[in-house]
Enzyme design. Structure first.
Site, PDB file in Angstrom:
ATOM      1  N   GLU A 134      51.656  12.861   0.332  1.00  0.00           N
ATOM      2  CA  GLU A 134      50.208  12.867   0.574  1.00  0.00           C
ATOM      3  C   GLU A 134      49.553  11.944  -0.447  1.00  0.00           C
ATOM      4  OE1 GLU A 134      46.439  15.989   0.948  1.00  0.00           O
ATOM      5  OE2 GLU A 134      48.348  16.666   0.122  1.00  0.00           O
ATOM      6  N   ASN A 222      38.357  18.846   5.501  1.00  0.00           N
ATOM      7  CA  ASN A 222      38.446  18.694   4.053  1.00  0.00           C
ATOM      8  C   ASN A 222      38.841  17.264   3.696  1.00  0.00           C
ATOM      9  OD1 ASN A 222      39.706  21.914   4.282  1.00  0.00           O
ATOM     10  ND2 ASN A 222      37.880  21.475   3.101  1.00  0.00           N
ATOM     11  N   ALA A 223      38.043  16.629   2.841  1.00  0.00           N
ATOM     12  CA  ALA A 223      38.302  15.273   2.353  1.00  0.00           C
ATOM     13  C   ALA A 223      38.420  14.272   3.500  1.00  0.00           C
ATOM     14  CB  ALA A 223      39.568  15.245   1.482  1.00  0.00           C
ATOM     15  N   ARG A 230      25.973  10.979  15.563  1.00  0.00           N
ATOM     16  CA  ARG A 230      25.819   9.534  15.779  1.00  0.00           C
ATOM     17  C   ARG A 230      26.873   8.719  15.023  1.00  0.00           C
ATOM     18  NH1 ARG A 230      20.354  10.918  15.375  1.00  0.00           N
ATOM     19  NH2 ARG A 230      20.297  10.287  13.176  1.00  0.00           N
ATOM     20  N   HIS A 253      38.019  29.711   2.735  1.00  0.00           N
ATOM     21  CA  HIS A 253      37.297  29.023   1.662  1.00  0.00           C
ATOM     22  C   HIS A 253      37.203  27.535   1.959  1.00  0.00           C
ATOM     23  CE1 HIS A 253      37.209  32.525  -0.995  1.00  0.00           C
ATOM     24  NE2 HIS A 253      38.494  32.718  -0.731  1.00  0.00           N
ATOM     25  N   ASP A 276      48.663  24.344   2.141  1.00  0.00           N
ATOM     26  CA  ASP A 276      48.297  23.400   1.085  1.00  0.00           C
ATOM     27  C   ASP A 276      48.418  24.097  -0.268  1.00  0.00           C
ATOM     28  OD1 ASP A 276      47.552  20.938   0.056  1.00  0.00           O
ATOM     29  OD2 ASP A 276      45.404  21.291   0.232  1.00  0.00           O
TER      30      ASP A 276
END
Length: 386
Positions: A134, A222-223, A230, A253, A276
């Site tokens: 990652e 997330n991220a 639009r 969360h 994760d």
């Protein structure tokens, strides 16, 4: 290994060509570590194991595990690997992908070589399906907990260095980086699952990544760029593109319950539940490590960097299944998202299902959806009683 017959009041079955469903009651016959027979109703003989309640489900498959039980996988020593592999079945996980986050390419290549040397000596426990890289081919705008000093473009030389050991089976990148589409094609041809993540891409750029071979999106919402009406981004394309499987950290969360429910409704049969998990998972509050940087595990909530950025999770995958059920997702679909869907994505159709011919990787989930016993290749590696 002798034949073994297991019965349960409820069983998550995965018939060939159809969605997972609950059989009540159900049975599994195991021979030589493989499921020889599975069905509904009265078993063909006297059971060796008779589960009194809950569900017999396929072993869970987690394709994003940064660390667990105090150990960060990228630099864990042999003892750390032994701990994680032998204890992950406590969470219902029978197969996983250790995840190495952003670092200099040579540091990651060395970690892959070290992992290659450790793998042959691992004890019974969760299977290692290869490594998930990652980063470092991520967006500075969406870096999350990744070190921005090491973010870079996926040059052919960098990609080749990561492919050297053959251990990389999943790689997360931002498709808007220079050279990303070429890298996706190269990785896909090498049998690596490519996931879009830590990305500020437009929906069109994500679609181009899928055209090039990408098939997953890392931790949706997330991220990454979102679902602006639009200016749709990564999350929007993940929900509408049937070629893409959105990963979801369902600790309530990282993603709120309403947004998580939206993911399941928009992408039925494509959602991948992941933890994760960071080294802090399964540990008491304190300071731990993620990719060489300290993270703090609070009394409640996910691990955090010093600046308050979420840094992985402390989630159990069986807990994620229970959270999905709590949102109104059917138990068969929730289990499927944590077993068959990720197994199929990484090219392991022998895992993540209860069906004849599949590996006898099984988990007994109690009525609270927590793992009570776990089997890998027909051998019990966690639990007692039943």
């Amino acid at each position: 290994m002798p034949s073994q017959l297991i019965t349960a009041p409820n069983m998550i079955s995965t018939p060939e060509g159809g969605p997972a469903r609950v059989l009540s009651p159900g049975y599994v016959r195991v021979e030589d570590g493989v499921i020889a027979d599975a069905g509904e109703g009265d078993p063909p003989g006297r059971p060796d194991v008779e589960l009194p309640e809950g569900f017999l489900a396929p072993g869970l498959v987690d394709i994003q595990v940064n660390g667990y039980f105090g150990h960060d996988m990228v630099d864990a020593d042999e003892a750390g690997w032994h701990t994680v592999v032998s204890r992950l079945p406590e969470t219902g996980v029978t197969a996983f992908m250790p995840t190495f986050i952003t670092a200099p390419i040579e540091t990651q290549a060395e970690a892959l070589r070290r992992t290659r040397d450790i793998l042959p000596g691992l004890p019974e426990g969760a299977r290692v399906l290869g490594v998930h890289i990652e980063g470092p081919f991520l967006s500075e705008k969406r870096k999350g907990a990744h070190n921005p000093l090491h973010l870079t473009d996926p040059t052919p030389e960098a990609v080749e260095a990561l492919l050297e050991t053959g251990l990389v089976k999943l790689l997360t990148l931002a498709p808007e980086r220079n050279g990303a589409l070429e890298a996706i094609r190269t990785l896909t041809e090498a049998g690596v699952l490519v996931s879009v993540g830590h990305s500020d891409a437009t929906a069109a750029q994500v679609r181009a990544a899928a055209d090039a071979g990408a098939r997953k999106v890392t931790h949706i919402f997330n991220a990454q760029s979102g679902v602006h009406h639009r200016d749709p981004g990564v999350a929007a394309q993940a929900l509408i593109d049937e070629r893409l499987s959105p990963g979801l950290i369902l600790d309530l969360h990282h993603v709120g319950p309403e947004a998580a429910a939206l993911v399941f409704r928009a992408a039925p049969g494509r959602v991948v539940l992941v933890t994760d998990a960071a080294a802090a998972a399964g540990m008491p509050p304190g300071t731990y490590d993620l990719g060489g940087e300290p993270v703090i595990m609070p009394e409640d909530g996910p691990p955090l960097r010093a600046d308050g950025t979420i840094a992985g999770s402390g989630l159990r995958l069986d807990e994620a299944v229970g959270n999905a059920v709590g949102l109104g997702v059917g138990v068969a679909a929730a289990v499927d998202a944590a077993s068959r869907v990720p197994a199929d994505l990484v090219g392991r159709p022998d895992l993540g299902r209860i069906a004849p011919g599949a590996a006898a990787d099984l988990v007994w989930l109690g009525p609270d959806h927590r793992a009570r016993a776990t089997w890998v290749a027909g051998r019990k590696v966690f639990g007692g009683g039943a």
